[in-house]
Design an enzyme around this catalytic site. Structure first.
Site, mmCIF file in Angstrom:
data_model
loop_
_atom_site.group_PDB
_atom_site.id
_atom_site.type_symbol
_atom_site.label_atom_id
_atom_site.label_comp_id
_atom_site.label_asym_id
_atom_site.label_seq_id
_atom_site.Cartn_x
_atom_site.Cartn_y
_atom_site.Cartn_z
ATOM 1 N NE ARG A 141 0.632 76.799 39.061
ATOM 2 C CZ ARG A 141 1.405 76.085 39.868
ATOM 3 N NH1 ARG A 141 0.864 75.409 40.858
ATOM 4 N NH2 ARG A 141 2.704 76.048 39.682
ATOM 5 N NE ARG A 185 8.313 75.830 40.385
ATOM 6 C CZ ARG A 185 7.068 76.004 39.950
ATOM 7 N NH1 ARG A 185 6.836 76.791 38.914
ATOM 8 N NH2 ARG A 185 6.074 75.419 40.545
HETATM 9 P P1 AP5 Z 1 -1.385 72.720 41.945
HETATM 10 O O1 AP5 Z 1 -2.356 72.151 42.913
HETATM 11 O O2 AP5 Z 1 -1.242 74.217 41.912
HETATM 12 O O3 AP5 Z 1 0.064 72.013 42.127
HETATM 13 P P2 AP5 Z 1 1.119 72.057 43.279
HETATM 14 O O4 AP5 Z 1 1.587 70.671 43.514
HETATM 15 O O5 AP5 Z 1 0.611 72.825 44.470
HETATM 16 O O6 AP5 Z 1 2.278 72.837 42.515
HETATM 17 P P3 AP5 Z 1 3.194 74.074 42.825
HETATM 18 O O7 AP5 Z 1 3.804 74.438 41.493
HETATM 19 O O8 AP5 Z 1 2.470 75.173 43.561
HETATM 20 O O9 AP5 Z 1 4.263 73.455 43.748
HETATM 21 P P4 AP5 Z 1 5.662 73.890 43.943
HETATM 22 O O10 AP5 Z 1 6.061 72.954 45.008
HETATM 23 O O11 AP5 Z 1 6.544 73.930 42.764
HETATM 24 O O12 AP5 Z 1 5.539 75.457 44.327
HETATM 25 P P5 AP5 Z 1 5.416 76.243 45.725
HETATM 26 O O13 AP5 Z 1 4.364 77.250 45.576
HETATM 27 O O14 AP5 Z 1 5.371 75.294 46.868
HETATM 28 O O15 AP5 Z 1 -1.741 72.176 40.487
HETATM 29 C C1 AP5 Z 1 -0.989 72.581 39.348
HETATM 30 C C2 AP5 Z 1 -1.946 72.832 38.172
HETATM 31 O O16 AP5 Z 1 -2.544 71.585 37.779
HETATM 32 C C3 AP5 Z 1 -3.118 73.781 38.494
HETATM 33 O O17 AP5 Z 1 -3.401 74.541 37.346
HETATM 34 C C4 AP5 Z 1 -4.294 72.852 38.808
HETATM 35 O O18 AP5 Z 1 -5.545 73.428 38.484
HETATM 36 C C5 AP5 Z 1 -3.977 71.653 37.890
HETATM 37 N N1 AP5 Z 1 -4.415 70.366 38.452
HETATM 38 C C6 AP5 Z 1 -4.364 69.949 39.745
HETATM 39 N N2 AP5 Z 1 -4.824 68.684 39.850
HETATM 40 C C7 AP5 Z 1 -5.144 68.274 38.575
HETATM 41 C C8 AP5 Z 1 -5.655 67.060 38.004
HETATM 42 N N3 AP5 Z 1 -5.904 65.977 38.762
HETATM 43 N N4 AP5 Z 1 -5.849 67.014 36.665
HETATM 44 C C9 AP5 Z 1 -5.579 68.077 35.900
HETATM 45 N N5 AP5 Z 1 -5.100 69.262 36.366
HETATM 46 C C10 AP5 Z 1 -4.874 69.360 37.691
HETATM 47 O O19 AP5 Z 1 6.853 76.944 45.800
HETATM 48 C C11 AP5 Z 1 7.230 77.982 44.931
HETATM 49 C C12 AP5 Z 1 8.629 78.474 45.270
HETATM 50 O O20 AP5 Z 1 8.683 78.980 46.614
HETATM 51 C C13 AP5 Z 1 9.754 77.411 45.225
HETATM 52 O O21 AP5 Z 1 10.260 77.220 43.927
HETATM 53 C C14 AP5 Z 1 10.790 78.027 46.181
HETATM 54 O O22 AP5 Z 1 11.524 79.025 45.549
HETATM 55 C C15 AP5 Z 1 9.922 78.664 47.257
HETATM 56 N N6 AP5 Z 1 9.665 77.766 48.410
HETATM 57 C C16 AP5 Z 1 8.437 77.330 48.855
HETATM 58 N N7 AP5 Z 1 8.574 76.514 49.905
HETATM 59 C C17 AP5 Z 1 9.908 76.424 50.148
HETATM 60 C C18 AP5 Z 1 10.678 75.678 51.083
HETATM 61 N N8 AP5 Z 1 10.103 74.873 51.993
HETATM 62 N N9 AP5 Z 1 12.027 75.779 51.039
HETATM 63 C C19 AP5 Z 1 12.637 76.598 50.145
HETATM 64 N N10 AP5 Z 1 11.964 77.311 49.216
HETATM 65 C C20 AP5 Z 1 10.603 77.229 49.211
#
Ligand code: AP5
Length: 230
Positions: A141, A185
């Site tokens: 990513r 994570r």
């Molecule tokens: P992408 O769409 O970016 O995946 P995603 O599911 O959004 O993954 P994230 O890693 O952003 O989710 P996350 O839940 O770990 O992180 P968040 O930002 O929420 O796709 C991933 C990759 O795959 C990309 O490169 C994309 O191009 C590729 N891709 C997509 N679809 C594809 C396909 N079909 N085929 C091939 N490739 C594909 O959270 C980050 C941090 O914030 C957490 O760790 C925590 O510390 C904090 N946080 C956020 N929300 C909270 C909460 N509610 N409570 C407590 N802490 C929180």
């Protein structure tokens, strides 16, 4: 039924949508596409927190160490923050929420927040993905520093070498996408967030979609499950 009509039907019936799933499942990618099609706001807790970190705000400083480690931000901090974020949006036509809730406590909090504005969760799309695929996707990513557009050097590369197709911004790797942090994570996801699958299933709101395969296929599956249940 044409795809446009199908989407209009979704909008009438299922407009308050949550995206659930492991890190890297494609929640952000699919959420942004769906939000454009349905013309409803896409709200990502992770994006909103990263924006605060970039701006070096007080909340950004408070959450930075949790995110860097791949730990969850404590419920009381994220709940207050997300309420403030949601307050900024017009939610009357619906919304797509990505990354919140992530614990049962947060899910109860969201229910109460929505009750207060006379709304409720209509559908939870659970995008599932095997662990090997998660690691591969996350390691590839890259995110635009300027506009936040998401790419993947293996699956969805930019047209020009490491520059954003949309705005020409520099593409970078998220600090929490390093291998050791990703492993943590995934562990946190299993412990804290996976119980939400049963929680929403018990509320008859869960729609599972397989996250494998090309992006367009996943989009079709997301639209199909929403449309089939309307
Ligand atoms: P992408 O769409 O970016 O995946 P995603 O599911 O959004 O993954 P994230 O890693 O952003 O989710 P996350 O839940 O770990 O992180 P968040 O930002 O929420 O796709 C991933 C990759 O795959 C990309 O490169 C994309 O191009 C590729 N891709 C997509 N679809 C594809 C396909 N079909 N085929 C091939 N490739 C594909 O959270 C980050 C941090 O914030 C957490 O760790 C925590 O510390 C904090 N946080 C956020 N929300 C909270 C909460 N509610 N409570 C407590 N802490 C929180």
């Amino acid at each position: 039924v044409s795809s446009y009509e199908a989407l209009q039907r979704i909008l009438k019936m299922k407009k308050n949508i949550i995206l659930l799933g492991p890190p890297g499942a494609g929640k952000g990618t699919q959420g942004q596409l769906l939000s454009k099609k349905l013309n409803i706001p896409f709200i990502s807790s992770g994006d909103a927190l990263r924006e605060e970190i970039n701006q070096k705000s007080a909340i950004g400083e408070k959450v930075d160490s949790f995110i860097k480690k791949g730990a969850l931000v404590p419920d009381y901090v994220i709940e207050e923050f997300i309420a403030a974020v949601l307050n900024k949006y017009d939610l009357s036509r619906g919304f797509i929420l990505d990354g919140f809730p992530r614990t049962i406590h947060q899910a109860d909090f969201l229910n109460n927040y929505l009750k207060d504005i006379n709304a409720k969760v209509d559908a939870v799309i659970y995008i599932s993905l095997p662990e090997e695929e998660i690691v591969k996707r996350i390691s590839g990513r890259r995110v635009c520093k300027q506009c936040g557009a998401v790419y993947n050097i293996y699956f969805n590369p930019p047209k020009h070498d490491m520059k954003c197709d949309r705005c020409g911004g520099e593409l970078v790797q998220r600090p929490d996408d390093k291998k050791e942090v990703v492993e943590h994570r995934i562990k946190v996801y299993k412990q804290e967030t996976k119980p939400l699958i049963d929680y929403y299933n018990n509320h008859h709101l869960l729609y599972e979609v397989q996250g494998q395969g090309i992006l367009q296929d996943v989009t079709e599956r997301v639209e199909k499950v929403l449309n089939d249940r309307t």
